[in-house]
Design a protein around this motif. Sequence first.
Motif: not given
Length: 461
Positions: A276-281, A289-292, A378-383, A390-392
């Motif tokens: 699994a993958v858990g995450r905080f944000f 706020l952009p994830i980057e 390959s860095w690009r912002q994604f909202f 997907p957050l980014h």
Amino acid sequence: MAIAHFAGRCLAIPSSWYGREPFASALCQIPSINIWDDHDPTSLMSNIEHFKIIDGFGSYANETMECSVFRAIGALAHKYYMLFQHHLSPGNVDDSMQDTYIADTIPEPQYVLGPRPGPYIRAQSHNIFTRLGARIAFLGVDARTERNREQTNYRETYDCLFARVNAELDAAAWCGRPIKHLILLFGIPLAYPARSAGRSFQRLSDKLGIDAVFPIGKNAMNPFDNAIELLDDLNDHYTSNAHRNERRYLIERIQCVCAAHSVRATILSGDVHLAAVGRFFTTHKGDILPIEEDFRFINNVISSAIVNQPPPETMAKLIAHGDKIRHLNAETEECLFKLFRSNSTTSAKKPEGTTVAMPRRNFSIITENSPNNEGKLSWRQFFAKHGNRPLHFGEANAGTRHIAASNQHGKGNDGSLDVCFCVEADHQRHDGQTVGYGFTIPALEYRGPALSEPVWSETTS
């Protein structure tokens, strides 16, 4: 730098194996970093590994933990863990070992020692800080030596750990080679819906019977207190009532490090028998706020059950059912990530799992997309607004179609981390065939103010 992270029950290995092939060649060629836990060894092959004590050690009632049998188990497990995993003198950790010859302890700079012995294992915790290449730092937290039902680590131990981390990250920045990723190893996940899923599992098993929900008979019962085996983790987990304040404090201190040094934190864990993958944000409030730029965005890569039998599909579905968007504090939300978009086999006889939990044997590979690699950035912002989606940009097409699950894994050059879960395709096959599920963790580009250190709650023991 490529890191393989796996977990599974640590089998009893005869000392003679250390001189036999192919085990001897593997040990001398594959660098490893070792941290112990109760029963699931988790390993980083680069390599991180956990060494077995006994399931739930430290989280039973005090009278059980203080009895001579449990004290001897803890002392002997610590002795052989130190000898075989760290090649260090174990120290005299129990009265029952007073007549045993113990060599003098040799100081090792990579260890961060706890300030005082644990409540049941009479030894200092051995935490590890080291570097994994030029831009990645690693902190392995010994969250077992100091554990009881009310705590996982002493407050003073956290002070020592984060003082070391901050000093090392400051030194790297002063040298003009800042650390961009901080990998933290905890045997038990910090981002995981253990409490709600456990309660659902308990209610269902009480209503239908344990065999109907988890059909392996008496082997599903814990021999120490006759509780359901998978539910003994509830008192052990950071998400239990006894540990939740300490967990919040710990995550907030990690966030302070991320904000102060613009470093992306990623947590590695095992113990829960599935992938699994858990995450905080950061909590979404109007503008996203952009994830980057989000220093609160921390992934918890959970890879376990490489050897022992994984749980049934029922457990994965209960985990998914119990996973909601939850609030750690006013500024931070958490959930599981919907990574497993397709099953790892087409056979209808195999468990399908869910999009957030895969009940299969697995291991994970984490590789830096080094700025020294050739190719385009390959860095690009994604909202996005949904925390379990997907957050980014690096999470677009996450799963079997993601570039991190292909032969292009780790070949980018934007400083991110490619993560791939290698999930067993069919447990009846003996060739070890796996199916990859990939996503990418971006580097952090934060230029805002530092945070104040969180308050250690009086209810946190």
